[in-house]
Structures are given as structure tokens and as C-alpha cells.
Design a protein around this motif. Sequence first.
Motif, mmCIF file in Angstrom:
data_model
loop_
_atom_site.group_PDB
_atom_site.id
_atom_site.type_symbol
_atom_site.label_atom_id
_atom_site.label_comp_id
_atom_site.label_asym_id
_atom_site.label_seq_id
_atom_site.Cartn_x
_atom_site.Cartn_y
_atom_site.Cartn_z
ATOM 1 N N VAL A 155 -84.333 -24.961 53.072
ATOM 2 C CA VAL A 155 -85.101 -23.958 52.347
ATOM 3 C C VAL A 155 -85.726 -23.025 53.377
ATOM 4 C CG1 VAL A 155 -87.031 -23.521 50.771
ATOM 5 C CG2 VAL A 155 -85.618 -25.577 50.476
ATOM 6 N N VAL A 156 -85.571 -21.737 53.152
ATOM 7 C CA VAL A 156 -86.199 -20.738 54.022
ATOM 8 C C VAL A 156 -87.061 -19.837 53.153
ATOM 9 C CG1 VAL A 156 -85.870 -18.886 55.691
ATOM 10 C CG2 VAL A 156 -84.219 -20.773 55.591
ATOM 11 N N ASN A 157 -88.351 -19.864 53.387
ATOM 12 C CA ASN A 157 -89.294 -19.030 52.644
ATOM 13 C C ASN A 157 -89.609 -17.777 53.458
ATOM 14 O OD1 ASN A 157 -89.578 -21.012 50.575
ATOM 15 N ND2 ASN A 157 -91.042 -22.125 51.863
ATOM 16 N N ILE A 158 -89.578 -16.629 52.808
ATOM 17 C CA ILE A 158 -89.888 -15.382 53.506
ATOM 18 C C ILE A 158 -91.372 -15.075 53.342
ATOM 19 C CG2 ILE A 158 -89.326 -12.944 53.803
ATOM 20 C CD1 ILE A 158 -87.017 -14.917 54.400
ATOM 21 N N GLY A 159 -92.099 -15.210 54.422
ATOM 22 C CA GLY A 159 -93.532 -14.948 54.422
ATOM 23 C C GLY A 159 -93.837 -13.581 54.996
ATOM 24 N N SER A 160 -94.869 -13.505 55.832
ATOM 25 C CA SER A 160 -95.256 -12.236 56.451
ATOM 26 C C SER A 160 -96.313 -12.506 57.504
ATOM 27 C CB SER A 160 -95.822 -11.274 55.409
ATOM 28 O OG SER A 160 -96.377 -10.124 56.024
ATOM 29 N N ILE A 161 -96.334 -11.657 58.546
ATOM 30 C CA ILE A 161 -97.424 -11.769 59.511
ATOM 31 C C ILE A 161 -98.761 -11.397 58.878
ATOM 32 C CG2 ILE A 161 -95.898 -11.347 61.477
ATOM 33 C CD1 ILE A 161 -97.123 -8.525 61.674
ATOM 34 N N ALA A 162 -98.712 -10.846 57.645
ATOM 35 C CA ALA A 162 -99.956 -10.544 56.930
ATOM 36 C C ALA A 162 -100.769 -11.799 56.650
ATOM 37 C CB ALA A 162 -99.652 -9.821 55.622
ATOM 38 N N ALA A 163 -100.143 -12.969 56.702
ATOM 39 C CA ALA A 163 -100.865 -14.221 56.486
ATOM 40 C C ALA A 163 -101.912 -14.461 57.564
ATOM 41 C CB ALA A 163 -99.888 -15.390 56.448
ATOM 42 N N THR A 164 -101.708 -13.877 58.751
ATOM 43 C CA THR A 164 -102.623 -14.104 59.869
ATOM 44 C C THR A 164 -103.137 -12.811 60.486
ATOM 45 O OG1 THR A 164 -100.728 -14.268 61.381
ATOM 46 C CG2 THR A 164 -101.570 -16.325 60.446
ATOM 47 N N ARG A 165 -102.866 -11.676 59.840
ATOM 48 C CA ARG A 165 -103.322 -10.381 60.348
ATOM 49 C C ARG A 165 -103.933 -9.579 59.205
ATOM 50 N NH1 ARG A 165 -102.404 -12.800 64.247
ATOM 51 N NH2 ARG A 165 -101.377 -12.184 66.187
ATOM 52 N N GLY A 166 -105.160 -9.115 59.377
ATOM 53 C CA GLY A 166 -105.812 -8.348 58.332
ATOM 54 C C GLY A 166 -105.183 -6.987 58.139
ATOM 55 N N PRO A 202 -91.759 -11.809 58.618
ATOM 56 C CA PRO A 202 -91.450 -10.472 59.123
ATOM 57 C C PRO A 202 -92.711 -9.708 59.501
ATOM 58 C CG PRO A 202 -90.283 -10.928 57.065
ATOM 59 C CD PRO A 202 -91.315 -11.996 57.236
ATOM 60 N N GLY A 203 -92.541 -8.828 60.480
ATOM 61 C CA GLY A 203 -93.610 -7.902 60.845
ATOM 62 C C GLY A 203 -93.463 -6.613 60.066
ATOM 63 N N HIS A 204 -93.739 -5.496 60.708
ATOM 64 C CA HIS A 204 -93.735 -4.196 60.033
ATOM 65 C C HIS A 204 -92.318 -3.615 60.014
ATOM 66 C CE1 HIS A 204 -98.071 -4.456 60.087
ATOM 67 N NE2 HIS A 204 -98.033 -4.654 61.386
ATOM 68 N N ILE A 205 -91.481 -4.199 59.186
ATOM 69 C CA ILE A 205 -90.081 -3.780 59.154
ATOM 70 C C ILE A 205 -89.880 -2.575 58.237
ATOM 71 C CG2 ILE A 205 -89.222 -6.077 59.701
ATOM 72 C CD1 ILE A 205 -88.584 -6.453 56.751
ATOM 73 N N LEU A 233 -91.715 -4.335 71.550
ATOM 74 C CA LEU A 233 -90.375 -3.878 71.901
ATOM 75 C C LEU A 233 -90.202 -2.371 71.735
ATOM 76 C CD1 LEU A 233 -88.165 -6.706 70.346
ATOM 77 C CD2 LEU A 233 -88.941 -6.459 72.712
ATOM 78 N N GLY A 234 -91.023 -1.748 70.903
ATOM 79 C CA GLY A 234 -90.922 -0.309 70.700
ATOM 80 C C GLY A 234 -89.715 0.104 69.876
ATOM 81 N N THR A 235 -89.215 -0.793 69.049
ATOM 82 C CA THR A 235 -88.051 -0.509 68.210
ATOM 83 C C THR A 235 -88.345 -0.889 66.770
ATOM 84 O OG1 THR A 235 -87.125 -2.696 68.713
ATOM 85 C CG2 THR A 235 -86.390 -0.848 70.078
ATOM 86 N N ASN A 236 -87.518 -0.389 65.845
ATOM 87 C CA ASN A 236 -87.663 -0.729 64.434
ATOM 88 C C ASN A 236 -86.859 -1.972 64.083
ATOM 89 O OD1 ASN A 236 -87.649 2.740 63.734
ATOM 90 N ND2 ASN A 236 -89.395 1.391 63.411
ATOM 91 N N GLY A 237 -87.386 -2.738 63.159
ATOM 92 C CA GLY A 237 -86.663 -3.873 62.592
ATOM 93 C C GLY A 237 -86.436 -3.637 61.121
ATOM 94 N N ASP A 238 -85.509 -4.400 60.524
ATOM 95 C CA ASP A 238 -85.220 -4.230 59.104
ATOM 96 C C ASP A 238 -84.698 -5.533 58.513
ATOM 97 O OD1 ASP A 238 -82.597 -4.408 60.030
ATOM 98 O OD2 ASP A 238 -82.225 -2.257 59.887
ATOM 99 N N GLY A 265 -91.027 -9.913 64.282
ATOM 100 C CA GLY A 265 -91.832 -8.698 64.242
ATOM 101 C C GLY A 265 -91.993 -8.011 65.571
ATOM 102 N N ALA A 266 -90.980 -8.121 66.451
ATOM 103 C CA ALA A 266 -91.017 -7.419 67.741
ATOM 104 C C ALA A 266 -92.245 -7.783 68.566
ATOM 105 C CB ALA A 266 -90.952 -5.906 67.535
ATOM 106 N N GLY A 267 -92.731 -9.015 68.400
ATOM 107 C CA GLY A 267 -93.869 -9.454 69.196
ATOM 108 C C GLY A 267 -95.212 -8.946 68.726
ATOM 109 N N ALA A 268 -95.298 -8.515 67.469
ATOM 110 C CA ALA A 268 -96.565 -7.964 66.968
ATOM 111 C C ALA A 268 -97.688 -8.987 67.000
ATOM 112 C CB ALA A 268 -96.377 -7.443 65.545
ATOM 113 N N THR A 269 -97.342 -10.266 66.885
ATOM 114 C CA THR A 269 -98.375 -11.307 66.868
ATOM 115 C C THR A 269 -98.775 -11.758 68.267
ATOM 116 O OG1 THR A 269 -96.659 -13.018 66.647
ATOM 117 C CG2 THR A 269 -97.646 -12.161 64.618
ATOM 118 N N THR A 270 -98.174 -11.163 69.296
ATOM 119 C CA THR A 270 -98.473 -11.579 70.669
ATOM 120 C C THR A 270 -99.371 -10.606 71.404
ATOM 121 O OG1 THR A 270 -96.580 -10.429 71.677
ATOM 122 C CG2 THR A 270 -96.188 -12.634 70.774
ATOM 123 N N VAL A 271 -99.783 -9.530 70.757
ATOM 124 C CA VAL A 271 -100.507 -8.474 71.449
ATOM 125 C C VAL A 271 -101.696 -8.010 70.611
ATOM 126 C CG1 VAL A 271 -99.094 -6.632 70.473
ATOM 127 C CG2 VAL A 271 -100.195 -6.270 72.682
#
Length: 288
Positions: A155-166, A202-205, A233-238, A265-271
Motif C-alpha cells: 500500500v502506498v499512501n500519497i501524503g504531502s510535506i504539508a503534514a510537517t510544514r505550515g 510530494p513537495g510543491h509539484i 535542486l532548483g527544478t520543477n517536479g510533477d 520535493g527536491a529537498g524542500a524539507t532539508t532547508v
Amino acid sequence: MNTDSTGPGPSRRGRVAGKVAIVTGAGSTPGPGMATGRGCAIVLADEGASVLVADIAGDRAEQTCEIIRGRGGIAHPFVGDTSRADGCAAMVDAAVAAFGTVDILVNNIGVSVAGNVVDTSEEDWDRVHRLGLKTMFLAAQAAVPVMAAEGSGAVVNIGSIAATRGGNYVAYAAAKGGVEALTVDMAYSHGRQGIRVNAVAPGHITTPLLFSVVGVNAESEYRQRLAAASGVLGTNGDGWDVGRAATFLASDEARWITGVVLPVGAGATTVTPLMMAPHLRAVPAPGE
């Protein structure tokens, strides 16, 4: 990267060959980019799975199936309301009837509404949680017994970095936090039945749904600003990126991975946001 829904995507390598997958919310809002559910369904099919494409909109489910078939894959549409137990039971029954079993469930449905605890209505709170969390519970409730009878499943659930980022999306953030908790508890409860449960955050895809909100005319400008600000990374994801991650977690390559949340999410949660400020300043403001 080509983000068109009929673009090349990944090459076929057979990582889930012979498997049967259900992907919920596998249609797509019209527009540019690749949606997460459609991306997951296409990549799984590219990698050899037979895919039940589930969506409440029949035309969108069939469009995804047509793309998969055009790429040489196997897909069958299912139209139903997966926020209801009977809808999820019918979905699993349809997969078994079409393909014989269920090996993979990708829970993708979700909806966001902007607002904090003061200005979010009770109706919006309930709708976000019904579509973004309850659907995952009910879909898993219907699919897990089939997997358990086989002694294996993913089972793979699609969540979001919004769970830990306001971000002023309190209902969405809370629902995605629930997705992470659901993932961990299911991994514990069903691991000895041979079922692995993981999540992709996912991050800001960039997706068609996003551009339906910001406006297609602003697509190029928005992609540029999003790439500058949303990750290291400075790139877009989708949706292709989400689909690849979900397929990895569903495959035997991840046979010893369960109970994890994989950020895509291109490392959005690391910075920290402060460290991203110079990159954002380098992009012209709207109208400049």
C-alpha cells in the motif's frame, strides 16, 4: 522533462511485472502538467502492472486508461465514490474480477482548502478529511483482506510535506498528518501478513490542478518561481516523480521497506526558508 500526459516518462523495466494495482483518483484535471494519480497509474503500467484506474469522473478515468493502452500497458477503468465503504468494496471487487487479485493499492485522492482554524468552515474541514483521509482508510479496509489472503501486498499512501510544514491549509495539513499516522499504524498491523505500507510526501509539484488555480496563462512564470523557491535542486517536479517513487515503494526492490514516509520535493524539507531567499530574489517578480 516532458510533462505532457502522453510524454515519454520512464522506460519499461518490469519492476512490478505481473502485479495488479489499484490507483485511486487516477484521472486528471484538464490542463498542462502531469497529475499525481495519473502519473502513478501510467508508471505502474509502464513497469508491467495491470492497473485499475479509479476515479469519480468516468471520462477522466478512461482518458488515463487510453494513455496507458497507447503505451502498450493494461488498464481498466472504475468509476465510483471511494469516500464510501460500498464504493471501495466495489472497486476492489472490480479489480479482482478484471485481473484476479490486488497486489498494490495507491491511495491518491485528496483535496485542499486554504484557511486557518478560525476561518476554515466545518463543512470544508469535513470534506477535506473525508476525501483526503477517510478514502484511504476505506480503500485499505477493502483491499487488505485480499492481499492478506495472498500473503503479500503493498500500500502506498500519497501524503504531502504539508503534514510537517505550515502553509495556512489547516484542514489539508491535518489530513496529511493523518495519512502519515495511518501509514505507520497499518505497517505495524499488517506486516506479519506480508503487507508493506509506505507513503510518498510530494513537495510543491506542478500539476494540472495547480495550474487550474493559478491560471494557465501564468504557467511559465509560476514554474520559474516555484523551481527557485521550493527546493534545493532548483527544478520543477510533477506527477511523473511521484509515480516513480510510488512504483519503487510498491515494487519488490523495496521489499524490506515499510512504515516510511518518502519526501519527493527536491529537498524542500532539508532547508530553512531563509536559505532559499536568495534564489527567490533572483527571479523577477510578476510584471517585472
